[in-house]
Write a protein that holds these residues in place. Structure first.
Motif, short mmCIF file in Angstrom:
data_model
loop_
_atom_site.label_atom_id
_atom_site.label_comp_id
_atom_site.label_asym_id
_atom_site.label_seq_id
_atom_site.Cartn_x
_atom_site.Cartn_y
_atom_site.Cartn_z
N GLY A 656 0.81 -1.21 0.00
CA GLY A 656 0.00 0.00 0.00
C GLY A 656 0.84 1.26 0.00
O GLY A 656 0.49 2.25 -0.65
N LEU A 657 1.96 1.23 0.71
CA LEU A 657 2.84 2.40 0.75
C LEU A 657 3.47 2.64 -0.62
O LEU A 657 3.63 3.78 -1.05
N ILE A 658 3.85 1.54 -1.29
CA ILE A 658 4.40 1.68 -2.64
C ILE A 658 3.36 2.29 -3.57
O ILE A 658 3.66 3.20 -4.36
N GLN A 659 2.16 1.79 -3.49
CA GLN A 659 1.09 2.31 -4.34
C GLN A 659 0.86 3.80 -4.07
O GLN A 659 0.69 4.60 -4.99
N SER A 675 10.65 0.81 -9.13
CA SER A 675 11.74 -0.17 -9.17
C SER A 675 11.57 -1.21 -8.07
O SER A 675 11.82 -2.40 -8.28
N LEU A 676 11.13 -0.80 -6.88
CA LEU A 676 10.91 -1.75 -5.79
C LEU A 676 9.75 -2.68 -6.13
O LEU A 676 9.80 -3.89 -5.82
N ALA A 677 8.74 -2.16 -6.79
CA ALA A 677 7.63 -3.02 -7.21
C ALA A 677 8.10 -4.06 -8.23
O ALA A 677 7.64 -5.21 -8.23
N ARG A 678 9.03 -3.68 -9.11
CA ARG A 678 9.56 -4.66 -10.07
C ARG A 678 10.36 -5.75 -9.38
O ARG A 678 10.39 -6.89 -9.82
N VAL A 679 11.00 -5.38 -8.25
CA VAL A 679 11.68 -6.41 -7.47
C VAL A 679 10.66 -7.43 -6.96
O VAL A 679 10.89 -8.64 -6.98
N PHE A 680 9.51 -6.95 -6.53
CA PHE A 680 8.43 -7.85 -6.13
C PHE A 680 8.10 -8.82 -7.25
O PHE A 680 7.98 -10.03 -7.07
N GLN A 681 7.95 -8.23 -8.41
CA GLN A 681 7.51 -9.03 -9.56
C GLN A 681 8.53 -10.10 -9.91
O GLN A 681 8.18 -11.26 -10.17
N ARG A 682 9.80 -9.72 -9.89
CA ARG A 682 10.84 -10.69 -10.25
C ARG A 682 10.93 -11.81 -9.22
O ARG A 682 11.27 -12.94 -9.53
N LEU A 690 -0.57 -7.20 -5.27
CA LEU A 690 -0.35 -5.84 -5.73
C LEU A 690 -1.55 -5.27 -6.47
O LEU A 690 -1.54 -4.11 -6.87
N ASN A 691 -2.59 -6.09 -6.64
CA ASN A 691 -3.86 -5.58 -7.18
C ASN A 691 -3.71 -4.87 -8.51
O ASN A 691 -4.26 -3.80 -8.73
N GLY A 692 -2.94 -5.48 -9.38
CA GLY A 692 -2.84 -4.90 -10.73
C GLY A 692 -2.14 -3.58 -10.78
O GLY A 692 -2.44 -2.74 -11.62
N LEU A 693 -1.24 -3.35 -9.88
CA LEU A 693 -0.50 -2.08 -9.85
C LEU A 693 0.22 -1.85 -11.17
O LEU A 693 0.83 -2.76 -11.72
N ARG A 694 0.19 -0.64 -11.68
CA ARG A 694 0.92 -0.31 -12.92
C ARG A 694 2.38 -0.13 -12.55
O ARG A 694 2.84 0.95 -12.21
N LEU A 695 3.14 -1.23 -12.63
CA LEU A 695 4.51 -1.21 -12.12
C LEU A 695 5.38 -0.26 -12.90
O LEU A 695 6.36 0.23 -12.38
N GLY A 696 5.05 -0.02 -14.13
CA GLY A 696 5.89 0.88 -14.93
C GLY A 696 5.40 2.29 -14.90
O GLY A 696 5.70 3.06 -15.80
N TYR A 697 4.63 2.65 -13.89
CA TYR A 697 4.01 3.97 -13.81
C TYR A 697 5.03 5.07 -14.04
O TYR A 697 5.93 5.30 -13.27
N GLY A 698 4.87 5.74 -15.16
CA GLY A 698 5.72 6.87 -15.46
C GLY A 698 7.12 6.49 -15.89
O GLY A 698 7.89 7.33 -16.30
N PHE A 699 7.47 5.20 -15.79
CA PHE A 699 8.85 4.83 -16.09
C PHE A 699 8.94 3.57 -16.96
O PHE A 699 10.03 3.17 -17.34
#
Length: 728
Positions: A656-659, A675-682, A690-699
């Motif tokens: 939630g804090l990442i979001q 970048s931390l969210a992508r670590v989650f994904q990997r 992560l409820n469909g979080l847009r991991l690439g948000y803005g990047f």
């Protein structure tokens, strides 16, 4: 009736309250109270000033008091009459209310003259004479409109009062502006002394004694200090119409300071330098508090160089459109880098364009917050931002002469005299780059180094604070570090200083010196430096903690210091500081740098409170604190191995804090959060939902992201560096 200009210069020093300009409302319908108030004010002025001899404006003061005595006589005669309050005409009531205003203006002017210093009165001689003349004209106008016949009808001694009023009217009508000729000669002589010093010719001891002692009546060192403090106060509180100008006043202050030591030496009562006085804290502060104050000021992020994180002295724009401090980006380019340290883009050319708009904003911000701003030698500024920085040539020459006296005292004086000399060096080093430059060039640093080991707490504190103030000037950093055992002596004060203020100022000195990259390892290698900074961060005062954490942050930017910072307990202290408001932001920034190295990540990972503290900052920290916290967690995952990554990713509420950061954080915080969210994904932590979080948000799809994350080390964190300051 009153001219608005009467109090234009008076309000700079002591502004009268609004009540001084308005008749009390409760007197409107109470004529008895009105008359009693008028009598009280007038008689108080007579009793206070009739037997007091002013240094200047003697004749104008006597003339004004004679007019006030006439008011007392008039008011007493009215009060002694029978049933006067029942028969008082409305025109007389209006005149009495106007008299109330005039009397209070007289009180303000007389109080101002009494409370001002001798030299300020001398410098303001024509102006203050004009104020007396304006008041005389107002009194004449008031006497001219008073219905004398009606007043005399009420008075018990009508003929005498009427005669006195007519006589005063006649005198006031003929009254002209009076400027004492002797005072004017003395004022011009004062300016001549300043001009002589400005030409490089220091007047003789006899000439100074004749002027300051025999003519001005300054008989001891205390009197000189009073004069200096008062003039400094005028500069601090000045408005655009300050006359003489601030730079000229700076010259006079420098001359008086020189004469103070030339005429009266260095010996003072012990009480003057005792720790109980704490350098007269709580009394009015002057120019000396422009740079040193018992507070910390957060520098706006846009004013900080992305490389050094320090306030930019000379902001320049590179080909990518990014702004850096000239010294930092020049070193970056000289090291062979061909890309922008902030964006990673290739530099089309290496030309540095001055960012004058930003530099002007920085200057204005510094001026508003009383922070010294010393642009580089090559700066094309049309004028200096501070009066102290734009000191007259006379001020420079007088200060140089003073420094020569101070160094002689440091070489051969008594212990008390050396403490006083160190105190004056400390104060002089607060007022601009030029002062700091020639003070250090005069050879004062070796003498201050010796005083760092003094058994006198006062001498030690003055010496370490003087070195701190000198170190603000970049060239002096080299002089301090090149002086044999000077760094060791500074660290010794940090470890064993007699007072907490000495220890704090020693830590602040290390912070200042560590701004030079090459000195960071030398400081960290000095025995006791890191452990003492860690101890101050754990157990110091709020200001001490701030000094320590900013120094540790600077030292953490050098990768070679990581192992020693772990060995001497710095990492543990930084983790504990995450829970301390005021230093948590810098502590997180330092940890984000330390965990970039595997050994640092391992040490931070072993600290039970590390992840919890960083998560807490992500939740409740400042925008920059959140940036640094998420950056530290990201680097901990990258360098700390599977165990550290697992601890981070299993932290409660992290998703939630990442979001939240992805949508509400700063640009840099969003990038780190993505970048931390992508670590989650990997790592396939699907249980975090992560409820469909847009991991690439803005990047997402940004090919330079990887380069950015591993680019110039200092970009990894963002710290609102604070001006670490000492107590004047």
């Amino acid at each position: 009736m009153a001219s608005a200009a009467i109090f234009s210069s008076l309000r700079r020093s002591r502004s009268p309250s609004l009540d001084a300009f308005l008749a009390p409302v409760d007197l409107d319908n109470n004529l008895v109270s009105l008359l009693q108030t008028l009598q009280t004010v007038a008689k108080d002025l007579i009793s206070t000033y009739s037997n007091k001899t002013m240094s200047f404006q003697k004749r104008n003061t006597r003339s004004l008091l004679r007019k006030i005595e006439l008011f007392v006589t008039l008011l007493d005669s009215v009060a002694d009459s029978d049933n006067w309050s029942l028969n008082l005409p409305s025109a007389v009531v209006l005149c009495f209310k106007e008299m109330y205003l005039v009397l209070y203006r007289c009180k303000i002017l007389l109080d101002y003259c009494n409370q001002s210093s001798k030299i300020w009165m001398l410098l303001q001689n024509p102006s203050i004479s004009g104020h007396f003349h304006d008041l005389n004209q107002e009194i004449y106008t008031l006497l001219d409109v008073i219905p004398i016949n009606e007043l005399c009808f009420l008075s018990t001694s009508s003929d005498d009062v009427k005669e006195q009023i007519f006589l005063m009217q006649k005198q006031s009508r003929k009254g002209k502006l009076f400027i004492d000729g002797n005072d004017e000669v003395l004022r011009l002589e004062f300016f001549d002394l300043l001009s002589e010093i400005g030409c490089g010719k220091i007047p003789s001891l006899d000439k100074f004694r004749a002027f300051f002692v025999e003519k001005l009546g300054l008989f001891d060192a205390r009197a000189c200090r009073v004069e200096i403090e008062f003039l400094e106060e005028q500069i601090v509180n000045h408005e655009s119409d300050l006359e003489p100008s601030a730079s000229v006043l700076g010259g006079f202050i420098a001359m008086i300071r020189y004469c103070r030591f030339l005429l009266f030496g260095f010996e003072e009562d012990e009480v003057e330098v005792s720790m109980a006085k704490r350098f007269r804290r709580g009394k009015r502060r002057g120019l000396i508090s422009k740079e040193i104050a018992d507070t910390f000021i957060t520098i706006p992020k846009d004013f900080c160089c992305p490389i050094s994180l320090d306030l930019m002295m000379d902001p320049v724009i590179i080909s990518t459109g990014q702004t850096f401090d000239r010294a930092s980006i020049s070193r970056w380019i000289e090291e062979g880098h061909c890309n922008c340290p902030k964006t990673g883009q290739v530099l089309v050319h290496k030309k540095l364009v001055p960012n004058r708009a930003l530099r002007n904003l920085i200057m204005q911000w510094c001026m508003a917050h009383k922070i010294p701003y010393t642009p580089p030698e090559s700066s094309d500024l049309g004028c200096e931002p501070f009066p102290a920085a734009a000191a007259s040539r006379a001020a420079v020459e007088a200060n140089k002469a003073t420094v020569r006296l101070l160094i002689q005292q440091l070489e051969n004086g008594s212990d008390c005299g050396k403490a006083i000399a160190a105190r004056e060096i400390r104060f002089l080093a607060k007022t601009g780059r030029e002062n700091r430059g020639f003070i250090a060039e005069s050879g004062v640093i070796p003498h201050l180094k010796i005083l760092l080991s003094s058994e006198s707490a006062v001498a030690q504190e003055n010496a370490v604070t003087a070195i701190l103030n000198l170190s603000i000037y970049d060239k002096n950093k080299t002089r301090i570090m090149d002086e044999d055992d000077c760094l060791r002596s500074i660290v010794s004060v940090l470890r064993f200083g007699h007072t907490i203020e000495s220890k704090e100022n020693a830590a602040a000195t290390l912070f200042s010196l560590s701004a030079v990259h090459d000195y960071k390892k030398r400081i960290a290698d000095e025995e006791g430096a890191l452990s003492s900074l860690a101890g101050l961060l754990r157990d110091g005062t709020p200001r001490g903690k701030k000094d320590a954490v900013t120094a540790l942050f600077n030292l953490s930017t050098h990768t070679a210091n990581c192992v020693k910072m772990i060995e001497y307990g710095v990492v543990k202290a930084l983790v504990e500081a995450l829970e301390c408001e005021g230093v948590s932001e810098e502590a997180a920034g330092a940890l984000a740098l330390i965990v970039r190295q595997p050994v640092g990540a391992e040490a931070v990972g072993k600290e039970e409170k590390a992840v919890i503290g960083l998560i807490g900052m992500m939740r409740c920290g400042t925008p920059r604190g959140k940036e640094n916290a998420v950056a530290a967690l990201l680097e901990l995952c990258r360098s700390g191995g599977a165990h550290a990554t697992e601890r981070v990713l299993k932290a409660p509420a992290l998703a939630g804090l990442i979001q939240s950061l992805l949508f509400t954080g700063t640009k840099r915080a969003r990038r780190k959060a993505a970048s931390l969210a992508r670590v989650f994904q990997r790592c396939h932590y699907d249980s975090l939902h992560l409820n469909g979080l847009r991991l690439g948000y803005g990047f997402a799809g940004n090919s330079t992201t990887g380069n950015l994350e591993s680019g110039f080390p200092a970009e990894t964190v963002s710290v609102s560096m604070s001006m670490s300051v000492s107590v004047s």
